[in-house]
Design an enzyme around this catalytic site. Structure first.
Site: not given
Ligand SMILES: Nc1ncnc2c1ncn2[C@@H]1O[C@H](COP(=O)(O)OS(=O)(=O)O)[C@@H](OP(=O)(O)O)[C@H]1O
Ligand SMILES: [Mg+2]
Ligand SMILES: [Mg+2]
Ligand SMILES: [Mg+2]
Length: 356
Positions: A47, A70, A135, A137-138, A140, A243, A267, A270, A284, A297
């Site tokens: 990150d 982030e 971001d 690393i989206d 994680t 989520h 992440s 998608k 989502r 995100d």
């Protein structure tokens, strides 16, 4: 004449590509077998390292732009060991192509400068001017298990997404490869054929290209699939039940006549996957009234899907509003689908959520 964002796109893609060299190295050397994000975990190293490298490129090329990222450096200021470890990786990570590395410019002078660079991402965002959102690393959890994660970077201008870039080191390069769930797949030993960058510029369509380690290779236009028969449509959702509400999404799928089980993936991979027609719909659904989605995100994925022929709204049918700050405070959930069926999906979402 309107701005073409040619330079912004090139720098964003190269910066993401360079940072992915670091995250992949961190995964291979340190992450296998790790499962949590504690203070010294590999994802923490990845990150911070990726955020430092990407913001250094933005600082050198677009010094007046604001950045909403982030991570922040507070934890590193307290931990000399971690700081030195990350600094070592940041110094060593270079694109193989000297010309491409030269385009990124600048660089990070020393450890203190690295902390300052990381903290350049603390802007509050908003409706005015140019704001990058990052971001590093989206996904994680996906990163740690060798599944899907993304390095996500987007440029907003006056609250609208103008450029979006998603580096997805573990997705197949091949746009026609079938969509695979993250869980249960074993990507950990096989990098071959994997690694893709999705990108889009407003009004110019969306593209995919292999995520390389040097200069950018040529991109291909991508577009969403036209859904003619819901029975054969596929939808993606988060891996984490916390989520996205997965019992509601199952009801929605059933009412729409979707027969395949959902593909659960971490992440913004998608968004990239549906944009290239490997999947069709991304749902989502809010799980709590209090969690506000973060702009980093969604910004890149939102533009890439829309430029590939999709529509992206929240569950109220409103476009995602990236101009209200660091979060999507005026939105609730995300529905991304091909333009031709988005209305139908939204209708069913609203029925199931009791919104109409
Ligand atoms: N409670 C809650 N509700 C909704 N979203 C949350 C929540 N908590 C975290 N996050 C954010 O989700 C990001 C990962 O989203 P994914 O769709 O990849 O989720 S999942 O990991 O597949 O479950 C994840 O991004 P990263 O931290 O970059 O991994 C978080 O920003
Ligand atoms: Mg994220
Ligand atoms: Mg992240
Ligand atoms: Mg996080």
């Amino acid at each position: 004449m309107t701005t073409l964002y040619t330079r912004e796109l090139e720098i964003a893609q190269l910066a993401v590509q360079r940072a992915a060299i670091l995250t992949k190295r961190v995964f291979h050397e340190k992450a296998k077998g790790t499962v949590s994000k504690d203070d010294k975990s590999p994802v923490t190293i990845g990150d911070f390292g990726a955020q430092a490298l990407i913001i250094a490129a933005l600082r050198a090329n677009f010094p007046h732009d604001a950045i909403v990222a982030e991570e922040e450096a507070a934890q590193l200021r307290e931990d000399a060991g971690l700081r030195e470890l990350i600094w070592g990786l940041v110094q060593e990570t270079r694109l193989e192509d000297v010309g491409a590395e030269g385009l990124l410019g600048g660089g990070v002078k020393d450890v203190e400068d690295m902390l300052e660079v990381i903290d350049l991402g603390r802007s509050e965002g908003g409706r005015r001017g140019r704001v990058w959102t990052l971001d590093p690393i989206d996904g994680t959890k996906g990163f740690l298990r060798g599944g899907q994660y993304a390095l996500a970077l987007a440029l907003l201008e006056d609250g609208d997404v103008k450029v979006g870039v998603l580096g997805c080191p573990n997705l197949p390069v091949d746009d026609a490869a079938p969509l695979a769930a993250d869980i249960g797949s074993d990507h950990q030993t096989d990098d071959e054929g994997r690694g893709v960058i999705f990108s889009a510029v407003v009004g110019q369509g969306a593209t995919s290209r292999p995520l390389g380690t040097g200069a950018l290779t040529e991109g291909k236009k991508i577009s969403m699939k036209t859904v003619t028969d819901m029975a054969s449509a596929s939808f993606c959702e988060s891996v984490e039940a916390g989520h996205s509400n997965q019992s509601e999404s199952a009801q929605i799928a059933q009412r729409l006549g979707i027969t395949k089980p959902s593909v659960r993936m971490d992440s913004q991979a998608k968004y990239g996957s549906i944009a290239r027609g490997a999947g069709d719909i991304y749902l989502r659904l809010p799980t709590s009234k209090t969690y506000q989605e973060k702009i980093w995100d969604h910004a890149g994925g939102d533009l890439i899907v829309r430029e590939a022929g999709g529509q992206v709204t929240d569950t109220k049918g409103q476009r995602l509003d990236f101009g209200v700050g660091r979060t999507l405070a005026s939105n609730s959930g995300v529905i991304a689908a091909p333009a031709g069926v988005h209305g139908q999906v939204l209708e069913v979402v609203q029925q199931v959520l009791g919104l109409k």
